[in-house]
Motif scaffolding. Structure first.
Motif, PDB file in Angstrom:
ATOM      1  N   UNK A  89      65.207  14.934  75.929  1.00 30.75           N
ATOM      2  CA  UNK A  89      63.859  14.350  75.968  1.00 30.75           C
ATOM      3  C   UNK A  89      62.812  15.391  76.347  1.00 30.75           C
ATOM      4  N   UNK A  90      63.229  16.366  77.157  1.00 37.61           N
ATOM      5  CA  UNK A  90      62.333  17.451  77.531  1.00 37.61           C
ATOM      6  C   UNK A  90      61.161  17.025  78.388  1.00 37.61           C
ATOM      7  N   UNK A  91      61.307  15.946  79.139  1.00 36.39           N
ATOM      8  CA  UNK A  91      60.221  15.502  80.009  1.00 36.39           C
ATOM      9  C   UNK A  91      60.548  15.850  81.451  1.00 36.39           C
ATOM     10  N   UNK A  92      59.500  16.018  82.247  1.00 35.97           N
ATOM     11  CA  UNK A  92      59.717  16.371  83.649  1.00 35.97           C
ATOM     12  C   UNK A  92      60.044  15.153  84.500  1.00 35.97           C
ATOM     13  N   UNK A  93      59.537  13.991  84.104  1.00 34.86           N
ATOM     14  CA  UNK A  93      59.857  12.776  84.862  1.00 34.86           C
ATOM     15  C   UNK A  93      60.882  11.956  84.076  1.00 34.86           C
ATOM     16  N   UNK A  94      61.951  11.629  84.742  1.00 36.57           N
ATOM     17  CA  UNK A  94      63.034  10.890  84.092  1.00 36.57           C
ATOM     18  C   UNK A  94      62.897   9.397  84.370  1.00 36.57           C
ATOM     19  N   UNK A  95      63.211   8.580  83.383  1.00 35.22           N
ATOM     20  CA  UNK A  95      63.135   7.130  83.589  1.00 35.22           C
ATOM     21  C   UNK A  95      64.316   6.632  84.421  1.00 35.22           C
ATOM     22  N   UNK A  96      64.163   5.430  84.951  1.00 39.87           N
ATOM     23  CA  UNK A  96      65.312   4.763  85.555  1.00 39.87           C
ATOM     24  C   UNK A  96      66.323   4.526  84.440  1.00 39.87           C
ATOM     25  N   UNK A  97      67.604   4.624  84.770  1.00 38.11           N
ATOM     26  CA  UNK A  97      68.659   4.471  83.765  1.00 38.11           C
ATOM     27  C   UNK A  97      69.746   3.548  84.289  1.00 38.11           C
ATOM     28  N   UNK A  98      70.452   2.947  83.343  1.00 36.41           N
ATOM     29  CA  UNK A  98      71.642   2.181  83.693  1.00 36.41           C
ATOM     30  C   UNK A  98      72.624   2.234  82.527  1.00 36.41           C
ATOM     31  N   UNK A  99      73.884   1.901  82.853  1.00 37.27           N
ATOM     32  CA  UNK A  99      74.944   1.859  81.852  1.00 37.27           C
ATOM     33  C   UNK A  99      75.415   0.418  81.708  1.00 37.27           C
ATOM     34  N   UNK A 100      75.337  -0.094  80.495  1.00 34.89           N
ATOM     35  CA  UNK A 100      75.810  -1.442  80.191  1.00 34.89           C
ATOM     36  C   UNK A 100      77.005  -1.353  79.253  1.00 34.89           C
ATOM     37  N   UNK A 101      77.846  -2.358  79.299  1.00 36.91           N
ATOM     38  CA  UNK A 101      78.962  -2.479  78.377  1.00 36.91           C
ATOM     39  C   UNK A 101      78.834  -3.818  77.667  1.00 36.91           C
ATOM     40  N   UNK A 102      78.967  -3.790  76.356  1.00 36.11           N
ATOM     41  CA  UNK A 102      79.066  -5.025  75.593  1.00 36.11           C
ATOM     42  C   UNK A 102      80.511  -5.103  75.116  1.00 36.11           C
ATOM     43  N   UNK A 103      81.236  -6.039  75.705  1.00 37.59           N
ATOM     44  CA  UNK A 103      82.653  -6.230  75.382  1.00 37.59           C
ATOM     45  C   UNK A 103      82.775  -7.366  74.382  1.00 37.59           C
ATOM     46  N   UNK A 104      83.517  -7.118  73.317  1.00 38.82           N
ATOM     47  CA  UNK A 104      83.705  -8.108  72.265  1.00 38.82           C
ATOM     48  C   UNK A 104      85.202  -8.247  72.024  1.00 38.82           C
ATOM     49  N   UNK A 105      85.674  -9.487  72.095  1.00 41.11           N
ATOM     50  CA  UNK A 105      87.101  -9.727  71.925  1.00 41.11           C
ATOM     51  C   UNK A 105      87.345 -10.845  70.931  1.00 41.11           C
ATOM     52  N   UNK A 106      88.418 -10.676  70.143  1.00 36.96           N
ATOM     53  CA  UNK A 106      88.911 -11.731  69.271  1.00 36.96           C
ATOM     54  C   UNK A 106      88.038 -12.067  68.085  1.00 36.96           C
ATOM     55  N   UNK A 107      88.357 -13.183  67.501  1.00 36.56           N
ATOM     56  CA  UNK A 107      87.639 -13.728  66.354  1.00 36.56           C
ATOM     57  C   UNK A 107      87.305 -15.171  66.654  1.00 36.56           C
ATOM     58  N   UNK A 108      86.102 -15.638  66.491  1.00 29.54           N
ATOM     59  CA  UNK A 108      84.965 -14.852  66.035  1.00 29.54           C
ATOM     60  C   UNK A 108      84.491 -13.893  67.130  1.00 29.54           C
ATOM     61  N   UNK A 109      83.798 -12.871  66.721  1.00 30.21           N
ATOM     62  CA  UNK A 109      83.302 -11.862  67.658  1.00 30.21           C
ATOM     63  C   UNK A 109      82.155 -12.457  68.486  1.00 30.21           C
ATOM     64  N   UNK A 110      82.360 -12.507  69.800  1.00 26.89           N
ATOM     65  CA  UNK A 110      81.340 -13.020  70.711  1.00 26.89           C
ATOM     66  C   UNK A 110      81.086 -11.952  71.767  1.00 26.89           C
ATOM     67  N   UNK A 111      79.846 -11.456  71.884  1.00 32.20           N
ATOM     68  CA  UNK A 111      79.563 -10.395  72.854  1.00 32.20           C
ATOM     69  C   UNK A 111      79.500 -10.906  74.291  1.00 32.20           C
ATOM     70  N   UNK A 112      80.042 -10.104  75.199  1.00 31.37           N
ATOM     71  CA  UNK A 112      79.950 -10.351  76.636  1.00 31.37           C
ATOM     72  C   UNK A 112      79.225  -9.137  77.218  1.00 31.37           C
ATOM     73  N   UNK A 113      78.015  -9.358  77.708  1.00 35.26           N
ATOM     74  CA  UNK A 113      77.140  -8.279  78.154  1.00 35.26           C
ATOM     75  C   UNK A 113      77.329  -8.042  79.648  1.00 35.26           C
ATOM     76  N   UNK A 114      77.834  -6.885  79.996  1.00 39.72           N
ATOM     77  CA  UNK A 114      78.011  -6.472  81.397  1.00 39.72           C
ATOM     78  C   UNK A 114      76.900  -5.495  81.747  1.00 39.72           C
ATOM     79  N   UNK A 115      75.858  -5.986  82.401  1.00 45.70           N
ATOM     80  CA  UNK A 115      74.745  -5.121  82.772  1.00 45.70           C
ATOM     81  C   UNK A 115      75.095  -4.286  84.000  1.00 45.70           C
ATOM     82  N   UNK A 116      74.594  -3.059  84.001  1.00 45.83           N
ATOM     83  CA  UNK A 116      74.824  -2.150  85.133  1.00 45.83           C
ATOM     84  C   UNK A 116      76.319  -2.081  85.443  1.00 45.83           C
ATOM     85  N   UNK A 117      77.109  -1.856  84.403  1.00 47.68           N
ATOM     86  CA  UNK A 117      78.569  -1.947  84.480  1.00 47.68           C
ATOM     87  C   UNK A 117      79.199  -0.900  85.404  1.00 47.68           C
ATOM     88  N   UNK A 118      78.577   0.268  85.501  1.00 45.20           N
ATOM     89  CA  UNK A 118      79.108   1.313  86.393  1.00 45.20           C
ATOM     90  C   UNK A 118      78.004   2.251  86.794  1.00 45.20           C
TER      91      UNK A 118
END
Length: 118
Positions: A89-118
């Motif tokens: 990004x080349x910027x001096x000020x960095x934004x707040x950040x987080x890591x999310x995981x979207x886990x999808x299992x089986x059929x039909x595909x249904x997303x499970x959103x894990x916010x701030x996962x780690x």
């Protein structure tokens, strides 16, 4: 080696996750950001927060759930890839950040959103 069917399912899961997160109000910033440390599937803005998203799909739970597959080693690689993205990004000020995981299992595909996962 990845079979075409498996790759197609992975891409389908990533698009499903992207559409799901956009419906939740997140703004897409980047798809498939590649670094020497690995790939970040999607990067979004959630307000002023930059969100690094890992999408995991499992057809079956024989070897654990989709969310469980984001192990410590994968988390470390995602952190390094995120650092590379932030440096690009080349910027001096960095934004707040987080890591999310979207886990999808089986059929039909249904997303499970894990916010701030780690």
């Amino acid at each position: 080696m990845t079979s075409p069917d498996r790759r197609s399912r992975g891409q389908q899961a990533e698009m499903l996750a992207e559409e799901f997160l956009q419906r939740q109000g997140l703004i897409l910033c980047c798809r498939n950001f590649y670094t020497r440390y690995g790939e970040i599937d999607r990067i979004f803005h959630d307000g002023a927060t930059l969100v690094f998203v890992e999408v995991r799909y499992r057809r079956r739970r024989d070897y654990g759930s989709a969310a469980e597959s984001v192990n410590l080693r994968k988390q470390q690689r995602l952190r390094l890839a995120a650092e590379a993205y932030l440096q690009s990004l080349g910027t001096s000020s960095l934004p707040d950040c987080r890591f999310d995981v979207v886990a999808i299992e089986g059929e039909p595909m249904v997303p499970d959103w894990c916010q701030n996962a780690f």
